[in-house]
Write a protein that holds these residues in place. Structure first.
Motif, PDB file in Angstrom:
ATOM      1  N   PHE A   1       0.879  -0.449   0.149  1.00 18.30           N
ATOM      2  CA  PHE A   1      -0.305  -0.306   0.378  1.00 18.30           C
ATOM      3  C   PHE A   1       0.582   1.112  -0.311  1.00 18.30           C
ATOM      4  N   ILE A   2       2.448   1.328   1.037  1.00 17.51           N
ATOM      5  CA  ILE A   2       2.756   2.431   1.153  1.00 17.51           C
ATOM      6  C   ILE A   2       2.985   2.426  -0.684  1.00 17.51           C
ATOM      7  N   GLN A   3       4.490   1.558  -1.207  1.00 17.42           N
ATOM      8  CA  GLN A   3       4.391   1.553  -2.628  1.00 17.42           C
ATOM      9  C   GLN A   3       3.704   2.567  -3.133  1.00 17.42           C
ATOM     10  N   GLY A   4       2.403   1.846  -3.479  1.00 19.12           N
ATOM     11  CA  GLY A   4       1.313   1.484  -4.120  1.00 19.12           C
ATOM     12  C   GLY A   4       0.766   3.556  -4.360  1.00 19.12           C
ATOM     13  N   VAL A   5       1.032   4.588  -2.483  1.00 15.23           N
ATOM     14  CA  VAL A   5       1.168   5.926  -2.430  1.00 15.23           C
ATOM     15  C   VAL A   5       2.346   6.415  -3.089  1.00 15.23           C
ATOM     16  N   GLY A   6       3.317   6.316  -2.753  1.00 13.82           N
ATOM     17  CA  GLY A   6       4.459   6.776  -3.626  1.00 13.82           C
ATOM     18  C   GLY A   6       4.034   6.685  -4.986  1.00 13.82           C
ATOM     19  N   VAL A   7       4.044   5.189  -6.175  1.00 12.37           N
ATOM     20  CA  VAL A   7       3.820   5.371  -7.644  1.00 12.37           C
ATOM     21  C   VAL A   7       2.997   6.459  -7.697  1.00 12.37           C
ATOM     22  N   GLY A   8       1.691   6.624  -6.781  1.00 11.55           N
ATOM     23  CA  GLY A   8       0.702   7.455  -7.211  1.00 11.55           C
ATOM     24  C   GLY A   8       1.287   8.773  -7.543  1.00 11.55           C
ATOM     25  N   GLY A   9       1.897   9.369  -6.083  1.00 13.22           N
ATOM     26  CA  GLY A   9       2.531  10.752  -6.412  1.00 13.22           C
ATOM     27  C   GLY A   9       3.357  10.973  -7.775  1.00 13.22           C
ATOM     28  N   GLU A  10       4.166   9.966  -8.351  1.00 10.23           N
ATOM     29  CA  GLU A  10       4.788  10.072  -8.943  1.00 10.23           C
ATOM     30  C   GLU A  10       5.350  10.235 -10.406  1.00 10.23           C
ATOM     31  N   TRP A  11       4.642   9.938 -10.799  1.00  9.03           N
ATOM     32  CA  TRP A  11       4.191   9.621 -12.283  1.00  9.03           C
ATOM     33  C   TRP A  11       3.777  11.229 -12.569  1.00  9.03           C
ATOM     34  N   GLY A  12       3.012  12.077 -11.972  1.00 10.63           N
ATOM     35  CA  GLY A  12       2.686  13.384 -12.562  1.00 10.63           C
ATOM     36  C   GLY A  12       3.529  14.285 -12.508  1.00 10.63           C
TER      37      GLY A  12
ATOM     38  N   ALA B   1      -4.107  16.080 -13.564  1.00 13.14           N
ATOM     39  CA  ALA B   1      -3.257  14.726 -14.208  1.00 13.14           C
ATOM     40  C   ALA B   1      -2.657  13.373 -13.077  1.00 13.14           C
ATOM     41  N   SER B   2      -2.527  13.158 -12.253  1.00 16.48           N
ATOM     42  CA  SER B   2      -2.145  12.481 -11.592  1.00 16.48           C
ATOM     43  C   SER B   2      -3.463  11.820 -10.715  1.00 16.48           C
ATOM     44  N   MET B   3      -4.679  12.245 -10.782  1.00 20.42           N
ATOM     45  CA  MET B   3      -5.986  11.165 -10.276  1.00 20.42           C
ATOM     46  C   MET B   3      -5.965  10.894 -11.324  1.00 20.42           C
ATOM     47  N   GLY B   4      -6.573  11.362 -12.837  1.00 17.09           N
ATOM     48  CA  GLY B   4      -7.201  10.584 -14.164  1.00 17.09           C
ATOM     49  C   GLY B   4      -6.574   9.131 -14.036  1.00 17.09           C
ATOM     50  N   TYR B   5      -4.352   9.542 -14.232  1.00 18.65           N
ATOM     51  CA  TYR B   5      -4.121   8.352 -14.488  1.00 18.65           C
ATOM     52  C   TYR B   5      -3.747   7.741 -13.408  1.00 18.65           C
ATOM     53  N   GLN B   6      -3.763   7.695 -12.464  1.00 11.53           N
ATOM     54  CA  GLN B   6      -3.376   6.348 -11.151  1.00 11.53           C
ATOM     55  C   GLN B   6      -5.467   6.007 -10.806  1.00 11.53           C
TER      56      GLN B   6
END
Length: 448
Positions: free
Chosen positions: A125-136, A370-375
């Motif tokens: 879950f923590i990994q996913g939170v990090g990736v969720g903010g990374e891309w944008g 962009a982050s929300m749409g992408y994730q």
């Protein structure tokens, strides 16, 4: 004080390198978990389940990382639009890297029972939170330093390069460790790649601390145009664009995880293929994407972002059937070719995707939107894909059932892409809702 042309170009190079190296590290971490899930976690953390059920349970933990990604998008999208792209990217890198490093120390079911699976779930879950903010942030760090609107697709595609690079490094690390004799890989060898991730994090952190904030965010800060609640504001102003950005990824994300993660379960457990053959094929596919992602990013600058993307979605919808026809032969040459070629349609979409989605949102809301749409796509596409593929195969005992699922994903993406505005070669430095700089539902700008 405005930067000179020479200094601006230097910052663009630094921004592209920082974004690309950073995303490579983050995706190394994420794909490492993906690869090991099908090979190790079902055996170590769900040993009392039969192989198919154990695999489903392992992929449920795998899916948790995708469920967490919109959470990361909401958290870091807010701060990316509030305090800047650079600071936010440093935080995402640390969060992702430390969680991945900690996976190496999670005891197996034999040591602490079900608590091992619980610990994996929390870390995933923590990994996913990090990736969720990374891309944008990575995309904006590159794209907002672009010196020309005519090359924005190519510049924005470089952070996408981190996906095949991370995929390559993760599979290379697992391949190296899987050559260990006997049960050593299952006992301790799989943990080594997770331990090595801390070295990559240190390198990425050093690079990211030595770049400047993007000109777009600097301008917004100087003009006092920072939103208090950017995530809520973009949901209020551009809800349709967020949804379309998620749907447009169905054809890119779901097939990608089927072709590169589920294939280990399908190939090894069902077809009896060599694990090393599959790992090598995924490595070769990743190397191919080193070239095809920036190529199709550049082509989108020439041909148009939306047109390029739709072509890729159609291609993957057709290729799904060819993929399983080739893999089902059990012929190593055809299996290898299927896996390598599967990422060409992916590149056709992934190259232009960063610019296509990020350009959709106005500057002061761009990180959040962009982050929300992408994730969000992670919840409806990437996360469920291996689970759906496993369930479809269990029900129909045929890879073609999975190919039909890929085709449905492709059709949804074609529809969504046709509805998104195309900002290829248009000026995105202005706020879209500024007086005298409005845009209509088509592709043209006009004065209000």
């Amino acid at each position: 004080m405005p930067l000179s042309e020479t200094e601006a170009r230097r910052q663009l190079r630094r921004a592209v390198i920082a974004s690309t190296v950073g995303t490579t590290i983050e995706w190394y971490d994420f794909f490492l978990y993906s690869t090991v899930t099908g090979l190790v976690f079902a055996k170590l953390y769900f040993p009392e389940s039969n192989p198919l059920v154990g695999t489903l349970q392992a992929f449920l933990i795998y899916a948790v990382g995708f469920i967490a990604r919109p959470v990361g998008a909401a958290i870091f999208g807010h701060y990316g639009d509030r305090i800047g792209r650079k600071a936010t990217l440093v935080a995402t890198l640390l969060l992702m890297g430390l969680a991945t490093f900690a996976v190496a120390f999670v005891p197996s079911y034999a040591r602490i029972g079900i608590w091992g699976a619980v610990a994996l779930t929390v870390l995933r879950f923590i990994q996913g939170v990090g990736v969720g903010g990374e891309w944008g942030g990575s995309v904006l760090m590159s794209m907002e330093w672009a010196r020309s609107d005519a090359h924005r697709g190519l510049v924005a595609s470089w952070p996408q390069f981190g996906v095949p690079a991370g995929l390559f490094l993760a599979n290379l690390a697992v391949l190296a460790m899987s050559s260990l004799a006997g049960d050593q890989f299952l006992t301790w060898g799989w943990r080594v790649p997770f331990l090595l991730s801390i070295v990559l994090v240190a390198i990425g952190l050093y690079i990211r601390l030595n770049i400047l904030e993007t000109p777009v965010f600097a301008r917004l800060l100087a003009e006092h145009r920072i939103e208090k609640t950017p995530m809520l504001e973009v949901i209020r102003r551009q809800p349709k664009d967020i949804l379309l950005s998620a749907l447009v990824r169905m054809a890119e994300q779901a097939p990608f995880y089927i072709f590169t993660a589920f294939v280990f379960t399908y190939g090894v457990m069902t077809l009896g293929m060599s694990r090393n053959l599959l790992l090598t094929a995924v490595l070769a596919a990743a190397v191919l994407e080193f070239f095809t992602i920036p190529f199709f990013g550049h082509l989108s600058d020439v041909w148009g972002r939306r047109r390029m993307y739709i072509a890729g979605a159609v291609a993957v919808g057709v290729f799904g059937f060819l993929y399983f026809a080739m893999v089902d032969t059990r012929n190593p040459m055809w299996v290898f070719a299927a896996i390598v070629l599967s990422l060409v349609p992916h590149s056709m979409m992934y190259g232009p995707q960063a610019a296509l989605i990020a350009e959709t949102f106005t500057g002061r809301l761009r990180y959040s939107g962009a982050s929300m749409g992408y994730q969000l796509a992670s919840v409806i596409a990437g996360g469920p894909a291996p689970l759906i593929a496993t369930a479809l195969f269990a029900r129909y005992q045929s890879g073609y059932a999975i190919a039909v699922y890929v085709l449905v994903c492709a059709a949804l993406s074609v529809f969504a892409a046709s509805q998104l505005r195309d900002y290829t070669n248009k000026d995105i430095s202005r706020e879209y809702d500024d007086t005298g700089a409005t845009h209509d539902s088509g592709d043209t700008w006009h004065a209000a």
